[in-house]
Design a protein around this motif. Structure first.
Motif, short mmCIF file in Angstrom:
data_model
loop_
_atom_site.label_atom_id
_atom_site.label_comp_id
_atom_site.label_asym_id
_atom_site.label_seq_id
_atom_site.Cartn_x
_atom_site.Cartn_y
_atom_site.Cartn_z
N HIS A 27 0.66 -1.42 0.05
CA HIS A 27 0.04 0.03 0.23
C HIS A 27 0.82 1.21 0.43
CE1 HIS A 27 -3.40 -2.89 1.03
NE2 HIS A 27 -4.32 -1.46 0.41
N VAL A 28 1.47 1.12 1.15
CA VAL A 28 2.64 2.34 0.61
C VAL A 28 3.30 2.48 -1.01
CG1 VAL A 28 5.46 3.28 1.72
CG2 VAL A 28 3.47 2.36 3.30
N VAL A 29 4.03 1.23 -1.35
CA VAL A 29 3.94 1.80 -3.07
C VAL A 29 3.67 2.11 -3.33
CG1 VAL A 29 5.18 -0.36 -5.09
CG2 VAL A 29 5.65 -0.86 -2.61
N ILE A 30 2.06 1.55 -3.75
CA ILE A 30 1.06 2.22 -4.79
C ILE A 30 1.06 4.09 -4.37
CG2 ILE A 30 0.55 0.37 -5.36
CD1 ILE A 30 -2.01 1.50 -3.22
N GLY A 31 1.14 4.18 -2.92
CA GLY A 31 1.41 5.10 -2.22
C GLY A 31 2.33 6.17 -3.16
N LEU A 32 3.28 5.55 -3.20
CA LEU A 32 4.52 6.67 -3.53
C LEU A 32 4.23 6.73 -5.19
CD1 LEU A 32 7.19 4.64 -0.69
CD2 LEU A 32 7.02 6.89 -0.87
N LEU A 33 4.05 5.71 -6.08
CA LEU A 33 3.51 5.66 -7.40
C LEU A 33 2.07 6.47 -7.59
CD1 LEU A 33 3.00 2.01 -8.03
CD2 LEU A 33 5.37 3.57 -8.04
N ASP A 34 1.25 6.62 -6.50
CA ASP A 34 0.40 7.68 -6.86
C ASP A 34 1.24 9.29 -6.88
OD1 ASP A 34 -1.45 5.70 -7.28
OD2 ASP A 34 -2.04 5.68 -5.59
N ALA A 35 1.98 9.40 -5.88
CA ALA A 35 2.65 10.69 -5.52
C ALA A 35 3.38 11.11 -6.79
CB ALA A 35 2.74 11.25 -4.51
N GLY A 36 3.88 9.98 -7.88
CA GLY A 36 4.91 10.03 -8.59
C GLY A 36 5.93 10.28 -8.81
N HIS A 37 6.70 8.85 -7.55
CA HIS A 37 8.11 9.01 -8.28
C HIS A 37 8.19 7.41 -7.82
CE1 HIS A 37 8.13 11.53 -4.43
NE2 HIS A 37 6.78 11.52 -3.59
N GLU A 38 9.39 6.93 -8.12
CA GLU A 38 9.58 6.11 -8.65
C GLU A 38 10.07 4.84 -8.04
OE1 GLU A 38 13.88 4.38 -10.90
OE2 GLU A 38 13.18 6.53 -11.04
N VAL A 39 9.79 3.29 -7.47
CA VAL A 39 9.68 3.04 -6.70
C VAL A 39 10.60 1.41 -6.99
CG1 VAL A 39 8.35 2.11 -5.35
CG2 VAL A 39 7.84 4.13 -5.43
N ALA A 40 11.45 0.36 -6.06
CA ALA A 40 11.75 -0.46 -6.67
C ALA A 40 11.19 -1.15 -5.51
CB ALA A 40 12.43 -0.58 -7.46
N VAL A 41 10.92 -2.54 -5.66
CA VAL A 41 11.17 -3.59 -4.35
C VAL A 41 12.07 -4.23 -3.85
CG1 VAL A 41 9.20 -5.18 -3.52
CG2 VAL A 41 8.41 -3.02 -4.29
N ILE A 42 12.32 -5.29 -2.77
CA ILE A 42 12.90 -6.32 -2.63
C ILE A 42 11.77 -7.05 -1.60
CG2 ILE A 42 14.80 -7.36 -0.73
CD1 ILE A 42 15.89 -4.52 -1.45
N ASP A 43 11.48 -8.13 -1.42
CA ASP A 43 10.29 -9.12 -1.52
C ASP A 43 11.41 -10.30 -1.15
OD1 ASP A 43 8.28 -10.79 -0.15
OD2 ASP A 43 7.81 -8.41 0.19
N ASN A 44 11.51 -11.26 -0.20
CA ASN A 44 11.49 -12.49 -0.51
C ASN A 44 10.25 -13.34 -0.74
OD1 ASN A 44 10.59 -13.40 1.88
ND2 ASN A 44 12.55 -13.39 3.18
N LEU A 45 9.54 -12.67 -0.75
CA LEU A 45 8.18 -13.45 -0.85
C LEU A 45 7.61 -14.52 0.01
CD1 LEU A 45 7.52 -13.78 -4.59
CD2 LEU A 45 6.86 -12.06 -3.76
N SER A 46 8.69 -14.07 1.48
CA SER A 46 7.91 -15.52 1.81
C SER A 46 6.31 -15.73 3.40
CB SER A 46 9.39 -15.27 3.38
OG SER A 46 8.59 -14.11 4.18
#
Length: 347
Positions: free
Chosen positions: A15-34
């Motif tokens: 949800h923070v990722v889409i908030g950042l995208l909505d605000a016009g920022h560039e985003v990358a994600v790290i996750d091990n999918l555990s």
């Protein structure tokens, strides 16, 4: 800004990722999918499928380009499980965070936002709002691991000048009001999604743990903050980090009992919710409600979705549209790339 989000495939992180995208920022994600889901990572977001225990890989990402801010959500987060596996929780949460913090410090990252917890304040009974300067009395290894990370960030500031925000949020709840994301955990332990699954017939009777607490109806009181409001707070604190580090309690400042949550779900859904009493759980305090006056004053933040009915409504609508959560899209246990997922980055 160029933002790197760890745990960005999880509930709050996504949800923070889409908030950042909505605000016009560039985003990358790290996750091990555990515990996260690739389907929760928006299309076009760069995705690094790795574990923060891999210090070399983390350092490689931080060194590969200039990041304006790192937001850290990735962690083990089940309080009850941490009581059964204390050293595992302490080691995993602390070491992974240290790997990340050290890589940030060594590669000139100047701003770091940390997902802390209200579990820092569960060590004794409280019957008033919890201020930011309340004494930390963690009641679980999970809470203790978060405080250790907060202390590591203090030293990162003093020695490397890396400013940080530690956001001690209370019970995140609800779903993206536009229906893009929702709450999905395996196993699910949170009251609102459990109750929603029950009222929708997706699971058996809901258990309410304890009816003899010194509260208005005998059940625990918790501060539920809508996850979209939470994301807004995360984004707002970033600009403060040009000047100083901050620590905030983050919640609605409104406390709802377990029974009031049950009533809200019945009211919003128009259905009867099957439930039954169960014994108290070890370590559950009677009341945890945040005093968020400081972050309101210093950032102008204010929750827009403070009503328990609105919180429940957004969660219920997402679950109705996604009765199998993200698993319908991803396939249980599937980890390979799919067009619905973000762009996978090879290291």
């Amino acid at each position: 800004m160029k933002c790197l989000v760890t745990g960005g495939a999880g509930y709050v992180g996504s949800h923070v990722v889409i908030g950042l995208l909505d605000a016009g920022h560039e985003v990358a994600v790290i996750d091990n999918l555990s515990t996260g889901y690739r389907a929760a990572v928006p299309s076009g977001v760069r995705f690094f499928p790795l574990d923060l225990l891999d210090a070399e890989a983390i350092n490689k990402i931080l060194a590969s380009e200039k990041w304006d801010v790192v937001l850290h959500f990735a962690a083990l987060s089940l309080v009850n499980e941490s009581m059964r596996k204390p050293f595992y929780y302490l080691r995993q949460n602390y070491i992974t965070a240290l790997n990340l913090i050290e890589a940030c410090a060594q590669n000139g990252v100047r701003r770091f936002v940390f997902s802390s917890t209200a579990a820092l304040f569960g060590g004794k009974e409280r019957f008033s709002l919890i201020p930011d300067n309340a004494r930390v009395e963690a009641s679980s290894p999970y809470g203790e691991s978060k405080f250790l990370i907060e202390r590591a960030l203090v030293w990162a500031d003093q020695i490397y000048g890396m400013r940080s925000a530690s956001l001690r949020y209370f019970n995140a709840a609800g779903a993206d009001p536009l229906g893009r994301l929702g709450e999905e955990h395996t196993p699910e332990t949170h009251l609102i999604p459990l109750a929603i699954d029950t009222v929708l017939g997706l699971r058996g009777k809901l258990k309410i743990f304890g009816n003899d607490y010194p509260t208005r109806d005998g059940t625990c009181i918790r501060d539920y903050i809508h996850v979209t409001d939470l994301a807004d707070a995360y984004i707002r604190v970033i600009e403060l980090l040009d000047r100083r580090s901050v620590t905030y309690n983050l919640g609605n400042g409104l406390g709802f009992t377990n029974m009031e949550v049950v009533q809200a779900i019945e009211h919003v859904s128009g259905r009867k919710l099957p439930w039954e009493w169960a014994p108290r759980r070890t370590g559950d305090p009677s009341m945890l409600v945040a005093d968020s006056a400081l972050i309101r004053r210093e950032t102008g933040w204010s929750p827009h979705y403070s009503s328990i009915d609105i919180i429940v409504e957004t969660a219920l609508q997402w679950r109705k549209r996604n009765p199998h959560g993200y698993r319908k899209q991803a396939g249980i246990g599937q980890e390979k790339w799919s067009p619905i997922f973000g762009q996978e980055v090879e290291l």
